[in-house]
Scaffold this motif. Structure first.
Motif, PDB file in Angstrom:
ATOM      1  N   THR A   1       6.657   0.355   3.157  1.00  0.00           N
ATOM      2  CA  THR A   1       6.168   1.402   2.261  1.00  0.00           C
ATOM      3  C   THR A   1       5.017   2.174   2.888  1.00  0.00           C
ATOM      4  OG1 THR A   1       6.753  -0.023   0.402  1.00  0.00           O
ATOM      5  CG2 THR A   1       5.339   1.874  -0.072  1.00  0.00           C
ATOM      6  N   VAL A   2       5.100   3.498   2.820  1.00  0.00           N
ATOM      7  CA  VAL A   2       4.017   4.382   3.247  1.00  0.00           C
ATOM      8  C   VAL A   2       3.327   4.914   1.994  1.00  0.00           C
ATOM      9  CG1 VAL A   2       3.419   6.534   4.416  1.00  0.00           C
ATOM     10  CG2 VAL A   2       5.153   5.005   5.406  1.00  0.00           C
ATOM     11  N   TYR A   3       2.021   4.753   1.943  1.00  0.00           N
ATOM     12  CA  TYR A   3       1.240   5.178   0.783  1.00  0.00           C
ATOM     13  C   TYR A   3       0.482   6.463   1.089  1.00  0.00           C
ATOM     14  CZ  TYR A   3       2.114   0.538  -1.142  1.00  0.00           C
ATOM     15  OH  TYR A   3       2.724  -0.591  -1.636  1.00  0.00           O
ATOM     16  N   GLU A   4       0.169   7.196   0.042  1.00  0.00           N
ATOM     17  CA  GLU A   4      -0.685   8.364   0.186  1.00  0.00           C
ATOM     18  C   GLU A   4      -1.809   8.316  -0.840  1.00  0.00           C
ATOM     19  OE1 GLU A   4       1.909  11.783  -0.437  1.00  0.00           O
ATOM     20  OE2 GLU A   4       1.075  12.038  -2.441  1.00  0.00           O
ATOM     21  N   ILE A   5      -2.926   8.915  -0.447  1.00  0.00           N
ATOM     22  CA  ILE A   5      -4.118   8.958  -1.294  1.00  0.00           C
ATOM     23  C   ILE A   5      -4.530  10.416  -1.425  1.00  0.00           C
ATOM     24  CG2 ILE A   5      -6.476   8.113  -1.600  1.00  0.00           C
ATOM     25  CD1 ILE A   5      -5.673   5.957   0.602  1.00  0.00           C
ATOM     26  N   THR A   6      -4.506  10.921  -2.630  1.00  0.00           N
ATOM     27  CA  THR A   6      -4.958  12.286  -2.917  1.00  0.00           C
ATOM     28  C   THR A   6      -6.193  12.193  -3.818  1.00  0.00           C
ATOM     29  OG1 THR A   6      -3.789  12.712  -5.003  1.00  0.00           O
ATOM     30  CG2 THR A   6      -2.496  12.900  -2.957  1.00  0.00           C
ATOM     31  N   PRO A   7      -6.836  13.291  -4.130  1.00  0.00           N
ATOM     32  CA  PRO A   7      -7.975  13.204  -5.056  1.00  0.00           C
ATOM     33  C   PRO A   7      -7.587  12.700  -6.443  1.00  0.00           C
ATOM     34  CG  PRO A   7      -8.026  15.263  -3.844  1.00  0.00           C
ATOM     35  CD  PRO A   7      -6.707  14.634  -3.557  1.00  0.00           C
ATOM     36  N   PHE A   8      -6.291  12.705  -6.751  1.00  0.00           N
ATOM     37  CA  PHE A   8      -5.855  12.352  -8.102  1.00  0.00           C
ATOM     38  C   PHE A   8      -5.049  11.057  -8.180  1.00  0.00           C
ATOM     39  CE2 PHE A   8      -5.872  17.142  -8.048  1.00  0.00           C
ATOM     40  CZ  PHE A   8      -7.091  17.267  -8.704  1.00  0.00           C
ATOM     41  N   GLU A   9      -4.338  10.691  -7.104  1.00  0.00           N
ATOM     42  CA  GLU A   9      -3.416   9.570  -7.212  1.00  0.00           C
ATOM     43  C   GLU A   9      -3.377   8.717  -5.951  1.00  0.00           C
ATOM     44  OE1 GLU A   9       0.148  10.464 -10.251  1.00  0.00           O
ATOM     45  OE2 GLU A   9       0.295  11.633  -8.397  1.00  0.00           O
ATOM     46  N   PHE A  10      -2.896   7.483  -6.156  1.00  0.00           N
ATOM     47  CA  PHE A  10      -2.595   6.555  -5.071  1.00  0.00           C
ATOM     48  C   PHE A  10      -1.208   5.983  -5.327  1.00  0.00           C
ATOM     49  CE2 PHE A  10      -2.506   1.933  -4.015  1.00  0.00           C
ATOM     50  CZ  PHE A  10      -2.410   2.055  -2.635  1.00  0.00           C
ATOM     51  N   GLY A  11      -0.356   6.039  -4.312  1.00  0.00           N
ATOM     52  CA  GLY A  11       0.982   5.503  -4.499  1.00  0.00           C
ATOM     53  C   GLY A  11       1.907   5.929  -3.389  1.00  0.00           C
ATOM     54  N   SER A  12       3.203   5.928  -3.659  1.00  0.00           N
ATOM     55  CA  SER A  12       4.177   6.242  -2.626  1.00  0.00           C
ATOM     56  C   SER A  12       5.357   7.011  -3.203  1.00  0.00           C
ATOM     57  CB  SER A  12       4.694   4.955  -1.984  1.00  0.00           C
ATOM     58  OG  SER A  12       5.672   5.235  -1.003  1.00  0.00           O
ATOM     59  N   TRP A  13       5.865   7.964  -2.413  1.00  0.00           N
ATOM     60  CA  TRP A  13       7.082   8.698  -2.748  1.00  0.00           C
ATOM     61  C   TRP A  13       8.320   8.010  -2.189  1.00  0.00           C
ATOM     62  CZ3 TRP A  13       6.753  12.708  -6.084  1.00  0.00           C
ATOM     63  CH2 TRP A  13       5.500  13.317  -6.262  1.00  0.00           C
ATOM     64  N   ASP A  14       8.125   6.939  -1.401  1.00  0.00           N
ATOM     65  CA  ASP A  14       9.280   6.215  -0.862  1.00  0.00           C
ATOM     66  C   ASP A  14      10.164   5.741  -2.017  1.00  0.00           C
ATOM     67  OD1 ASP A  14       7.854   6.602   1.437  1.00  0.00           O
ATOM     68  OD2 ASP A  14       7.923   4.517   2.095  1.00  0.00           O
ATOM     69  N   PRO A  15      11.472   5.879  -1.901  1.00  0.00           N
ATOM     70  CA  PRO A  15      12.368   5.494  -3.007  1.00  0.00           C
ATOM     71  C   PRO A  15      12.213   4.035  -3.434  1.00  0.00           C
ATOM     72  CG  PRO A  15      13.557   6.778  -1.370  1.00  0.00           C
ATOM     73  CD  PRO A  15      12.212   6.493  -0.779  1.00  0.00           C
ATOM     74  N   GLY A  16      11.799   3.160  -2.503  1.00  0.00           N
ATOM     75  CA  GLY A  16      11.636   1.761  -2.851  1.00  0.00           C
ATOM     76  C   GLY A  16      10.563   1.506  -3.882  1.00  0.00           C
TER      77      GLY A  16
END
Length: 707
Positions: free
Chosen positions: A298-313
């Motif tokens: 899983t690749v995660y991303e961190i924005t000013p609003f959210e933490f999580g992943s767009w990976d389908p898994g």
């Protein structure tokens, strides 16, 4: 007493000193604002703190959508006008382009200080605020970008720009004589004062860092070497640190600056900043993987609003404000079990560059750094201090994030049953430039600028590995959730043989009817100077200090490459490169390509049916040459810092020399006198030797002989 006894005694003394520093620091130091706040009341929500989605119903966070819409309406439209003028220079009429502007993203990736500096130089070359770049035609692309993603060393640059409210690159890197004190890259990242572990300034520096991290541990949050790493990074890239307070605790040195509070900055509120994204890779919790992670990790991303992943898994996001909270099926254990303040800016940057799974041996505690420059001993020392104050259950060679996604997508999500996430450097899967985040279908990008500062070959130049990894990930893991990649060379060897790893290249120029809608990729790889001069930008991943002269040469080379483009079969820059870059940026908004832009695309576009050759790039030097070989600037700084002690030392040396010379003269004179008296004693007894001396001197007269 043996040498071993002396060493152990010295280590014990240092431990006692550092413990005292820690006790004093924790009691009254602002660096403990690094500690998250626990037992916070959670927001009232009927279902879940986590939003989930599928590949069919991808939806952006509402705040992200509002930001992008506002930036494109109020800022980007005017920025296009500033950059293109009436567009006649590239063969278009600007009025026919209005309302159809392409959505652009910029991705910055690579490792460490090298990528931070390379990215800074390229962004400066794309910045309308830079007069030279503006006059060259490249300055302006940054202002029309909607997104800016970064990983590893690129996240250091991005975090520095954001948390300092979006200054110019020149002011950020070199300082502005006011609120910006420069990156101070001449002060080593690990051992800023000297290579010595016992150096008192190093001890103060580490003591402050440990105080920060221990304040987090004392609140029950897991810590690791990544926390130490992030705090070291903050001294250079966040605000509140200057040369005069570097070894003091007068400020928090970036502690307490939160990624989720970025929206409070003036430059964010007026939509000046492209929407920022930081990425990090992961490994399955408990796996202990120390090699390259798989493409389906899983690749995660961190924005000013959210933490999580767009990976389908996973396909799930948590409000960043509540990162650090343990959730099960999106809910806390109780209404007051939430955590805030976990998203420290330094920890976000440290997480994205946490490469310790690959270098840190958790068995023997060694990092594999060079022992001659103090890096290995320094990291050993501070890590041992942290280990003695934190639970042994912590995973030390990754960034520990409490898992807010436990129980979600149990079939497909690798950590659905784990209490923690183990995050790693954003290039741990070899996608060193975070392109995937910009290819999320819901973001709908038309153009992506890839600033590749990777060190792939033996001379530390990129060879396309990052783009090839993105292509593989899109094909095998993300085909349902992300845009496809345009045609690129099939192997790293082909990137090299075609020369596209050594010059600006446009991929995906000729999108035809019926093809999947991939974006144009503008590829800007780190490369040797066009004119054949000695390169200084291909440094190693673990070079943790640069003199100011070195940084200036580095950024200057990369900046002029950004403005230069290339002229085939010459060592000259392309005078039309700035306008060709404009052609690529606006191309998805036009229906019929102009003659001028067609000429540009013939030169810069990658055509699989008519491959270019690296022979078109003559006269390049590839081997790194240190522009500040003797570290003369560091010598000068050392002399300035130690001039008092040095003066005393020089005086002492002079006194010793004078004493030695005086002794030699005295000794020689005494020896001469003894020799003369010995000669006199050898005369016959009936001689009267004084008769043969003139004026009673001890010099022999001509009449005097010695038998």
């Amino acid at each position: 007493m043996t040498y071993l006894d002396i060493f152990i005694s010295l280590q014990l003394a240092l431990y006692i000193i550092l413990s005292c520093i820690l006790s004093f620091t924790v009691a009254q130091n602002p660096v403990d604002t690094y500690a998250p706040t626990v037992n916070v009341n959670c927001p009232e929500t009927p279902n879940s703190l986590v939003r989930t989605f599928t590949t069919q119903n991808q939806v952006l966070n509402t705040s992200e959508t509002e930001y992008i819409t506002s930036r494109e309406s109020y800022v980007i439209s005017n920025a296009w006008s500033n950059w293109l003028g009436n567009a006649s220079d590239i063969g278009y009429n600007f009025q026919t382009l209005e309302g159809k502007f392409p959505r652009i993203g910029i991705a910055i990736g690579g490792e460490g200080y090298r990528t931070a500096q390379y990215g800074a130089a390229v962004l400066s070359g794309l910045d309308w605020r830079n007069t030279t770049a503006r006059e060259g035609g490249t300055g302006g692309l940054l202002q029309v970008a909607s997104y800016l993603s970064a990983s590893s060393g690129g996240s250091w640059l991005l975090g520095s720009l954001l948390m300092n409210d979006w200054p110019s690159i020149k002011a950020l890197v070199y300082g502005n004589g006011g609120n910006l004190s420069s990156w101070m890259l001449d002060l080593d990242l690990i051992v800023p004062s000297s290579p010595s572990v016992s150096d008192s300034n190093n001890q103060e520096f580490w003591g402050s860092i440990l105080a920060s991290v221990e304040s987090k541990a004392n609140n029950g949050l897991p810590t690791s070497v990544t926390d130490l790493w992030g705090r070291m990074i903050s001294y250079h890239f966040l605000n509140e640190t200057t040369r005069s307070n570097f070894y003091t605790n007068q400020t928090s040195h970036g502690a307490g600056q939160l990624w989720s509070q970025m929206s409070l900055l003036p430059s964010f509120q007026n939509y000046t900043i492209p929407f920022p994204i930081v990425t990090a890779d992961s490994r399955e919790a408990g796996s202990g993987i120390t090699t390259t992670v798989s493409l389906n990790s899983t690749v995660y991303e961190i924005t000013p609003f959210e933490f999580g992943s767009w990976d389908p898994g996973l396909a799930a996001m948590l409000p960043l404000k509540f990162a650090g909270t343990y959730l099960t099926n999106g809910l806390p254990a109780n209404p007051s079990a939430c955590v805030t303040g976990f998203d420290q800016a330094s920890f976000v940057m440290g997480t994205s560059s946490s490469f310790f799974n690959a270098v840190f041996n958790v068995t023997d505690g060694n990092f594999g750094f060079d022992t001659s420059d103090g890096h290995e001993n320094g990291m050993n020392f501070i890590f041992n201090q942290l280990s003695s104050h934190t639970p042994s259950s912590n995973v030390m060679n990754a960034a520990n994030w409490p898992n807010p996604f436990k129980g979600i997508n149990s079939v497909t999500f690798q950590d659905s049953s784990s209490d923690r996430l183990e995050l790693l450097d954003g290039g741990s899967n070899l996608e060193k430039t975070p392109l995937s985040s910009l290819l999320v279908k819901a973001r709908g990008l038309d153009v992506v600028v890839v600033i590749d500062g990777s060190a792939d070959d033996q001379n530390y130049w990129p060879n396309g590995t990052s783009l090839l990894t993105t292509l593989d990930r899109i094909s095998s893991v993300l085909s349902s959730s992300h845009q496809p990649m345009p045609p690129i060379p099939g192997t790293a060897a082909q990137f090299v043989s075609t020369g596209v790893n050594m010059r600006p290249t446009f991929f995906g120029c000729n999108l035809t009817q019926g093809q999947p809608a991939y974006p144009i990729i503008i590829y800007l790889p780190n490369a040797p100077p066009l004119d054949g001069s000695a390169p200084a930008t291909n440094t190693g991943d673990t070079q943790f200090s640069y003199t100011s002269m070195f940084t200036a040469v580095f950024i200057n080379q990369a900046f002029w490459n950004t403005l230069g483009g290339f002229e085939p079969n010459t060592t000259s820059p392309d005078p039309d490169w700035g306008k060709c870059l404009q052609c690529a940026a606006i191309d998805r908004a036009v229906t019929l390509r102009s003659d001028f832009c067609s000429q540009c695309f013939a030169q810069y576009c990658y055509n699989p049916s008519n491959l270019p050759s690296n022979s078109e790039l003559p006269g390049r030097q590839f081997a790194f040459v240190n522009p500040d070989l003797g570290g003369l600037e560091k010598v000068e700084e050392w002399l300035e810092d130690n001039k008092g002690a040095l003066a005393g030392f020089v005086v002492a040396i002079i006194v010793v020399i004078v004493g030695i010379v005086g002794f030699i003269f005295w000794w020689r004179k005494r020896r001469a006198r003894k020799s003369r008296y010995s000669r006199v004693d050898e005369l016959r007894e009936d001689d009267e030797p004084w008769r043969y001396y003139e004026n009673h001197s001890l010099e022999l007269t001509r009449r005097m002989t010695i038998t």
